[in-house]
Design an enzyme around this catalytic site. Structure first.
Site, PDB file in Angstrom:
ATOM      1  N   TYR A 141    -127.623 -58.986 -34.067  1.00 24.53           N
ATOM      2  CA  TYR A 141    -127.727 -61.019 -34.759  1.00 24.53           C
ATOM      3  C   TYR A 141    -127.733 -61.761 -33.817  1.00 24.53           C
ATOM      4  O   TYR A 141    -127.876 -63.230 -33.910  1.00 24.53           O
ATOM      5  CB  TYR A 141    -127.836 -60.838 -35.699  1.00 24.53           C
ATOM      6  CG  TYR A 141    -128.707 -60.262 -37.012  1.00 24.53           C
ATOM      7  CD1 TYR A 141    -129.618 -59.380 -36.781  1.00 24.53           C
ATOM      8  CD2 TYR A 141    -128.694 -60.183 -38.360  1.00 24.53           C
ATOM      9  CE1 TYR A 141    -130.458 -58.685 -37.784  1.00 24.53           C
ATOM     10  CE2 TYR A 141    -129.865 -59.619 -39.722  1.00 24.53           C
ATOM     11  CZ  TYR A 141    -130.227 -58.970 -38.714  1.00 24.53           C
ATOM     12  OH  TYR A 141    -130.983 -57.725 -40.002  1.00 24.53           O
ATOM     13  N   LYS A 191    -125.236 -45.238 -36.943  1.00 21.85           N
ATOM     14  CA  LYS A 191    -126.642 -43.932 -36.201  1.00 21.85           C
ATOM     15  C   LYS A 191    -126.070 -43.255 -35.371  1.00 21.85           C
ATOM     16  O   LYS A 191    -126.583 -43.748 -34.443  1.00 21.85           O
ATOM     17  CB  LYS A 191    -127.544 -45.128 -35.481  1.00 21.85           C
ATOM     18  CG  LYS A 191    -128.939 -44.140 -35.815  1.00 21.85           C
ATOM     19  CD  LYS A 191    -129.524 -43.320 -36.799  1.00 21.85           C
ATOM     20  CE  LYS A 191    -130.855 -42.827 -36.478  1.00 21.85           C
ATOM     21  NZ  LYS A 191    -131.365 -41.731 -36.776  1.00 21.85           N
ATOM     22  N   ASP A 223    -130.757 -43.815 -42.161  1.00 24.08           N
ATOM     23  CA  ASP A 223    -131.828 -43.411 -42.410  1.00 24.08           C
ATOM     24  C   ASP A 223    -131.378 -42.476 -43.766  1.00 24.08           C
ATOM     25  O   ASP A 223    -132.755 -42.384 -44.813  1.00 24.08           O
ATOM     26  CB  ASP A 223    -132.618 -42.491 -41.869  1.00 24.08           C
ATOM     27  CG  ASP A 223    -131.924 -41.830 -41.150  1.00 24.08           C
ATOM     28  OD1 ASP A 223    -130.678 -41.542 -40.910  1.00 24.08           O
ATOM     29  OD2 ASP A 223    -132.755 -40.917 -39.919  1.00 24.08           O
ATOM     30  N   ASP A 247    -128.204 -55.727 -43.753  1.00 24.77           N
ATOM     31  CA  ASP A 247    -128.670 -56.654 -44.487  1.00 24.77           C
ATOM     32  C   ASP A 247    -129.980 -55.866 -44.778  1.00 24.77           C
ATOM     33  O   ASP A 247    -131.012 -55.776 -45.991  1.00 24.77           O
ATOM     34  CB  ASP A 247    -130.067 -57.201 -43.341  1.00 24.77           C
ATOM     35  CG  ASP A 247    -130.925 -58.689 -42.973  1.00 24.77           C
ATOM     36  OD1 ASP A 247    -131.039 -58.607 -44.334  1.00 24.77           O
ATOM     37  OD2 ASP A 247    -131.205 -58.717 -42.097  1.00 24.77           O
ATOM     38  N   ASP A 251    -130.517 -54.949 -49.799  1.00 25.16           N
ATOM     39  CA  ASP A 251    -131.896 -55.652 -49.740  1.00 25.16           C
ATOM     40  C   ASP A 251    -132.476 -54.531 -50.751  1.00 25.16           C
ATOM     41  O   ASP A 251    -133.195 -54.311 -51.615  1.00 25.16           O
ATOM     42  CB  ASP A 251    -133.002 -56.237 -48.914  1.00 25.16           C
ATOM     43  CG  ASP A 251    -132.296 -57.552 -48.704  1.00 25.16           C
ATOM     44  OD1 ASP A 251    -132.048 -58.091 -49.552  1.00 25.16           O
ATOM     45  OD2 ASP A 251    -133.543 -58.217 -47.990  1.00 25.16           O
TER      46      ASP A 251
END
Length: 364
Positions: A141, A191, A223, A247, A251
């Protein structure tokens, strides 16, 4: 105790839920003899409309002079066509960077009284109590370059995933410190099978873990972590991960509780004020209708009391009041089962304040 609080109502339902939180803070002040002084400032879409900037310099100044910051929400379709540096979300990213709020704490607790609100089976959700710790001021970001350009006559887009080793180390240390006062387990999410940044992340996690021999450390690919949060969320205590993964996973985890309207968050740094906000967005489709669930913002106030002001007893009173109103069967539309009576934003806030007042009477 006297504290200065900067209030950033923001966009959509932000002003409504923030007002609920301020009312709860006023109740805390009355009950415990504190004084909270509020300064209001603009951020996000409303700041773009009125100040032509998603993060006016005055907002940054007021925030830096405060002891804690309460934020509603930013964004909405109205501003979706603006260029990237003028989007409302740029204000949110900017204030995090300005205040060096590198650690985002997102507790996920499944209330027994809300088990039916989750789309998952009761036996999967019941007893869930985990903390997602998200790195907040670096990664994809914030990395540069971030641009569109032409190569051989074709448009190319670039986003850069950038981390300093020190940035990884400090967030992982924070995770181990949190685990030490919880159930002593850290799950580091990455990852590493694909990304070089994740391979360094994993190396740092191993190094930091050696300093905390009393804490269990496990690594999990993002994942798989996304799947495990739905399959068996009770296996987790503290999950720590980089900005974008955090992020998304936080959620996803919100649905364990049945609604985004139930999740608070705290963004803190090494020094200076912390920023407290609900995980949910601005929900412009219900703005101004009194339908917003204020409980996540009220729970964020409890985190402010605990983490920024050191008022653990006061935080416990707020958290207990939220639990009480849910146990009593009070619901806003987002957490109500079919046929259940729903309360407005204001009515739900009044129930929380009443529960706080009843606690005070019993204590006294």
């Amino acid at each position: 105790m006297k504290k200065k609080i900067t209030v950033l109502p923001g966009d959509g339902i932000g002003p409504e839920v923030v007002q609920s939180a301020v009312n709860v803070l006023d109740t805390v002040a009355d009950q415990f003899g504190h004084e909270f002084e509020y300064s209001y400032a603009k951020i996000g879409g409303v700041a773009i409309d009125e100040e032509n900037s998603p993060l006016p310099s005055e907002t940054v100044r007021v925030c830096k002079e405060s002891d804690g910051i309460l934020l509603g929400a930013v964004g909405g379709p109205k501003w979706d066509t603006l260029p990237g540096d003028m989007r409302p979300e740029k204000g949110l990213l900017g204030i995090r960077k300005e205040l060096n709020l590198f650690a985002n704490l997102r507790p996920v607790t499944a209330f027994d009284s809300l088990i039916e609100a989750s789309t998952l089976r009761k036996e999967v959700v019941k007893g869930v109590d985990l903390m997602i710790l998200r790195e907040l001021t670096s990664g994809l970001y914030f990395g540069e370059p971030k641009e569109r350009r032409e190569e051989n006559g074709e448009q190319v887009v670039v986003d850069t995933l950038y981390y300093k080793r020190s940035e990884i180390e400090r967030i992982i240390k924070q995770a181990f410190e949190l685990a030490r006062v919880r159930r002593k387990k850290v799950t580091s999410v990455d990852k590493a099978n694909v990304l070089e940044s994740s391979r360094v992340w994993r190396e740092v996690a191993e190094e930091v873990g050696k300093q905390y021999p009393d804490i269990e450390l496990e690594h999990m690919l993002v994942d798989n972590a996304a799947m495990q949060l739905i399959r068996d969320p009770k296996q987790f205590d503290v999950l720590v991960t980089e900005n974008m993964f955090g992020d998304i996973l936080s959620d996803e985890a919100s649905m364990l509780t049945g609604s985004l309207g139930m999740l608070p968050s705290a963004s803190i740094g090494s020094t200076g004020p912390g920023l407290y906000e609900p995980v949910h967005g601005s929900a412009p489709d219900i703005a101004g209708q009194g339908k917003a669930n204020p409980l996540a913002t009220i729970a964020s106030v409890a985190m402010m009391l605990k983490y920024s002001f050191g008022l653990s007893k006061e935080a416990e009173v707020v958290d207990k009041a939220v639990s009480t109103v849910l146990e009593q069967g009070y619901r806003t539309g987002d957490i109500a089962a079919e046929g259940e009576t729903t309360l407005s934003t204001t009515e739900m806030t009044e129930k929380v304040i009443a529960a706080m007042t009843n606690q005070a009477k019993v204590t006294n």
